[in-house]
Design a protein around this motif. Structure first.
Motif, PDB file in Angstrom:
ATOM      1  N   GLU A  13       8.285   3.727  -1.809  1.00 25.98           N
ATOM      2  CA  GLU A  13       8.733   3.013  -3.002  1.00 25.98           C
ATOM      3  C   GLU A  13      10.257   3.009  -3.097  1.00 25.98           C
ATOM      4  O   GLU A  13      10.873   1.991  -3.437  1.00 25.98           O
ATOM      5  CB  GLU A  13       8.139   3.681  -4.241  1.00 25.98           C
ATOM      6  CG  GLU A  13       8.564   3.074  -5.567  1.00 25.98           C
ATOM      7  CD  GLU A  13       7.917   1.740  -5.846  1.00 25.98           C
ATOM      8  OE1 GLU A  13       8.347   1.053  -6.789  1.00 25.98           O
ATOM      9  OE2 GLU A  13       6.977   1.378  -5.116  1.00 25.98           O
ATOM     10  N   TYR A  66      -0.522   7.226  -2.550  1.00 28.94           N
ATOM     11  CA  TYR A  66      -0.719   7.643  -3.934  1.00 28.94           C
ATOM     12  C   TYR A  66       0.180   6.785  -4.828  1.00 28.94           C
ATOM     13  O   TYR A  66       1.078   6.099  -4.352  1.00 28.94           O
ATOM     14  CB  TYR A  66      -0.346   9.120  -4.126  1.00 28.94           C
ATOM     15  CG  TYR A  66      -1.173  10.090  -3.310  1.00 28.94           C
ATOM     16  CD1 TYR A  66      -2.308  10.693  -3.849  1.00 28.94           C
ATOM     17  CD2 TYR A  66      -0.799  10.431  -2.002  1.00 28.94           C
ATOM     18  CE1 TYR A  66      -3.065  11.600  -3.112  1.00 28.94           C
ATOM     19  CE2 TYR A  66      -1.549  11.325  -1.256  1.00 28.94           C
ATOM     20  CZ  TYR A  66      -2.684  11.909  -1.814  1.00 28.94           C
ATOM     21  OH  TYR A  66      -3.424  12.795  -1.076  1.00 28.94           O
ATOM     22  N   ASP A  67      -0.069   6.866  -6.112  1.00 29.67           N
ATOM     23  CA  ASP A  67       0.848   6.258  -7.077  1.00 29.67           C
ATOM     24  C   ASP A  67       2.173   7.008  -6.991  1.00 29.67           C
ATOM     25  O   ASP A  67       2.203   8.230  -7.190  1.00 29.67           O
ATOM     26  CB  ASP A  67       0.252   6.374  -8.482  1.00 29.67           C
ATOM     27  CG  ASP A  67       1.142   5.722  -9.544  1.00 29.67           C
ATOM     28  OD1 ASP A  67       2.316   5.411  -9.249  1.00 29.67           O
ATOM     29  OD2 ASP A  67       0.665   5.534 -10.669  1.00 29.67           O
ATOM     30  N   ASN A  70       4.587   7.426  -8.904  1.00 34.20           N
ATOM     31  CA  ASN A  70       5.023   8.108 -10.116  1.00 34.20           C
ATOM     32  C   ASN A  70       3.968   9.037 -10.704  1.00 34.20           C
ATOM     33  O   ASN A  70       4.185   9.634 -11.758  1.00 34.20           O
ATOM     34  CB  ASN A  70       5.428   7.086 -11.183  1.00 34.20           C
ATOM     35  CG  ASN A  70       6.644   6.283 -10.768  1.00 34.20           C
ATOM     36  OD1 ASN A  70       7.558   6.799 -10.130  1.00 34.20           O
ATOM     37  ND2 ASN A  70       6.656   4.991 -11.110  1.00 34.20           N
ATOM     38  N   ALA A  71       2.818   9.170 -10.026  1.00 41.73           N
ATOM     39  CA  ALA A  71       1.733  10.012 -10.533  1.00 41.73           C
ATOM     40  C   ALA A  71       2.069  11.489 -10.325  1.00 41.73           C
ATOM     41  O   ALA A  71       2.329  11.929  -9.201  1.00 41.73           O
ATOM     42  CB  ALA A  71       0.427   9.661  -9.836  1.00 41.73           C
ATOM     43  N   ARG A 113       4.509  14.893  -7.139  1.00 43.64           N
ATOM     44  CA  ARG A 113       4.382  13.518  -6.677  1.00 43.64           C
ATOM     45  C   ARG A 113       4.445  13.472  -5.148  1.00 43.64           C
ATOM     46  O   ARG A 113       5.228  14.195  -4.530  1.00 43.64           O
ATOM     47  CB  ARG A 113       5.490  12.650  -7.277  1.00 43.64           C
ATOM     48  CG  ARG A 113       5.431  12.541  -8.790  1.00 43.64           C
ATOM     49  CD  ARG A 113       6.613  11.812  -9.384  1.00 43.64           C
ATOM     50  NE  ARG A 113       7.864  12.525  -9.162  1.00 43.64           N
ATOM     51  CZ  ARG A 113       9.019  12.206  -9.751  1.00 43.64           C
ATOM     52  NH1 ARG A 113       9.069  11.172 -10.584  1.00 43.64           N
ATOM     53  NH2 ARG A 113      10.107  12.898  -9.499  1.00 43.64           N
ATOM     54  N   TYR A 141       0.833  -1.203   0.000  1.00 41.41           N
ATOM     55  CA  TYR A 141       0.000   0.000   0.000  1.00 41.41           C
ATOM     56  C   TYR A 141       0.868   1.254   0.000  1.00 41.41           C
ATOM     57  O   TYR A 141       1.861   1.343   0.732  1.00 41.41           O
ATOM     58  CB  TYR A 141      -0.902   0.018   1.240  1.00 41.41           C
ATOM     59  CG  TYR A 141      -1.581   1.346   1.469  1.00 41.41           C
ATOM     60  CD1 TYR A 141      -2.711   1.706   0.735  1.00 41.41           C
ATOM     61  CD2 TYR A 141      -1.073   2.259   2.402  1.00 41.41           C
ATOM     62  CE1 TYR A 141      -3.325   2.938   0.933  1.00 41.41           C
ATOM     63  CE2 TYR A 141      -1.683   3.483   2.614  1.00 41.41           C
ATOM     64  CZ  TYR A 141      -2.817   3.819   1.874  1.00 41.41           C
ATOM     65  OH  TYR A 141      -3.415   5.030   2.058  1.00 41.41           O
ATOM     66  N   THR A 142       0.510   2.212  -0.826  1.00 43.94           N
ATOM     67  CA  THR A 142       1.058   3.570  -0.787  1.00 43.94           C
ATOM     68  C   THR A 142      -0.110   4.536  -0.930  1.00 43.94           C
ATOM     69  O   THR A 142      -1.083   4.242  -1.648  1.00 43.94           O
ATOM     70  CB  THR A 142       2.072   3.828  -1.918  1.00 43.94           C
ATOM     71  OG1 THR A 142       1.461   3.541  -3.194  1.00 43.94           O
ATOM     72  CG2 THR A 142       3.324   2.979  -1.752  1.00 43.94           C
ATOM     73  N   SER A 160       4.717   8.472  -0.553  1.00 41.21           N
ATOM     74  CA  SER A 160       4.632   7.321  -1.456  1.00 41.21           C
ATOM     75  C   SER A 160       5.965   7.075  -2.146  1.00 41.21           C
ATOM     76  O   SER A 160       6.383   5.923  -2.326  1.00 41.21           O
ATOM     77  CB  SER A 160       3.548   7.554  -2.509  1.00 41.21           C
ATOM     78  OG  SER A 160       2.292   7.770  -1.909  1.00 41.21           O
ATOM     79  N   ARG A 161       6.659   8.157  -2.510  1.00 40.43           N
ATOM     80  CA  ARG A 161       7.958   8.023  -3.169  1.00 40.43           C
ATOM     81  C   ARG A 161       9.001   7.437  -2.224  1.00 40.43           C
ATOM     82  O   ARG A 161       9.817   6.601  -2.632  1.00 40.43           O
ATOM     83  CB  ARG A 161       8.442   9.388  -3.671  1.00 40.43           C
ATOM     84  CG  ARG A 161       7.610  10.021  -4.741  1.00 40.43           C
ATOM     85  CD  ARG A 161       7.863   9.421  -6.100  1.00 40.43           C
ATOM     86  NE  ARG A 161       9.176   9.779  -6.616  1.00 40.43           N
ATOM     87  CZ  ARG A 161       9.690   9.290  -7.735  1.00 40.43           C
ATOM     88  NH1 ARG A 161       9.014   8.394  -8.434  1.00 40.43           N
ATOM     89  NH2 ARG A 161      10.880   9.667  -8.162  1.00 40.43           N
TER      90      ARG A 161
END
Length: 258
Positions: free
Chosen positions: A65, A30-31, A33-34, A57, A27-28, A61-62
Motif C-alpha cells: 500500500e 491483509y487489510d 490498516n487492520a 498490522r 490484492y494485499t 500489505s503495508r
C-alpha cells in the motif's frame, strides 16, 4: 551494438517494484490498516512474510500500500511539474524576448532556494497531507523542467527542419508541439526519470517528517518514521520500506544512466 548493463539491471529493479505496486492495487494479503493486538511486532513468518508493526498490522500489505501511495505522489508530482515546466520552457525558448528574460529571472529566483526549504514554505501555506504535498512538490519541480526544455527549444528552433516548417506555413503551435517536442524526447524522458526519482525521495522525506501522507494511510516514508522507535526491538519494521526505496531509486538511476 553495445549492451547497456546499467539499463538492463535498472529495468529489472524498476520492473520488480512496478510489479509489486500493480499487484498491490488489486490484492494485499491483509487489510493494510487492520490492527491486531495479538500480533504486535511479530518477526517475519509464514503467516506474515515481512512481520508486523507495533499495531499488529501486516507489513507486507503495508509496504504494498505504501509503495502505491509513494508512486502515486511521485507520478502526480512529475505530471504537474513536467506539464507546466515543459509548456513554459517551450514558449520562452521558442519566442525569447523580454517575457523570456522576466520568466527566467523568476525561475532563477525560485531555484536559488533549497528545494526542501521551498517545499516547507509552500506546505506552510497549503497545509499537510497527501494531496497538499503533491502540489507543493509539483511547484518545486517546475523550474528544473523549464530550464531544460527552454535550452533545448533555443537550440532546436535554429535547426533547418524548423525553418523549413515555417516556410511551408506551419503554425507556431504545430512547430512547438509536433515538430520540436518529439525531437527533444530523449532529454525530456531523462528529465522525467530524474524528476520521478527525486519525487520518490522527496515524498519519503516529507512523510518521514510528518508533513506528507498522514496516518493511518501508509507510505514508505511514513513507515520509516513509525519504525524509528523500533530499530533494535523490531528491525524488520524499517527494513522492508527502506529496501523498497533503495531499489526504486537505484533502478531509476541505472535506467537513466544507461
Amino acid at each position: 551494438m553495445k549492451v547497456s548493463w546499467n539499463r538492463i539491471i535498472g529495468a529489472i529493479l524498476v520492473g520488480i517494484v512496478l510489479l509489486f505496486v500493480i499487484i498491490g492495487v488489486f490484492y494485499t494479503p491483509y487489510d493494510p490498516n487492520a490492527m491486531n493486538g495479538a500480533a504486535k511486532s511479530q518477526a517475519p513468518s509464514l503467516l506474515h512474510w515481512l512481520g508486523t508493526d507495533n499495531f499488529g498490522r501486516d507489513l507486507l500489505s503495508r509496504v504494498m500500500e505504501g509503495s502505491r501511495t509513494t508512486f502515486f505522489v511521485a507520478i502526480a508530482t512529475v505530471a504537474i511539474g513536467g506539464t507546466i515546466g515543459t509548456l513554459v520552457g517551450a514558449l520562452t525558448g521558442f519566442y525569447g524576448g523580454r517575457i523570456d528574460q522576466i520568466i527566467m529571472r523568476i525561475n532563477d529566483g525560485i531555484t536559488s532556494f533549497p528545494s526542501i526549504l521551498l517545499t516547507l514554505v509552500i506546505i506552510s501555506v497549503f497545509g499537510i497531507g497527501k494531496y497538499k504535498i503533491i502540489w507543493a512538490l509539483g511547484i518545486v519541480f517546475i523550474p528544473s523542467f523549464v530550464r531544460v526544455v527552454r535550452s533545448e527549444y533555443m537550440v532546436q528552433k535554429e535547426m533547418d527542419y524548423v525553418k523549413t516548417a515555417k516556410l511551408m506555413g506551419a503554425s507556431d503551435v504545430r512547430i512547438l508541439f509536433l515538430h520540436i517536442l518529439p525531437n527533444i524526447r530523449p532529454i525530456l524522458v531523462s528529465t522525467i526519470t530524474i524528476g520521478f526519482n527525486n519525487a520518490v525521495l522527496a515524498e519519503a522525506g516529507m512523510s518521514y517528517l510528518g508533513l506528507g501522507v498522514q496516518p493511518p494511510d501508509a507510505s514508505l516514508g511514513r513507515m520509516l518514521s513509525e519504525a524509528q522507535a523500533y530499530l533494535f526491538s523490531a528491525p524488520w519494521y524499517a527494513i522492508a520500506p527502506g529496501v523498497m526505496i533503495v531499489i526504486t531509486v537505484l533502478g531509476l538511476s541505472l535506467v537513466n544512466e544507461g
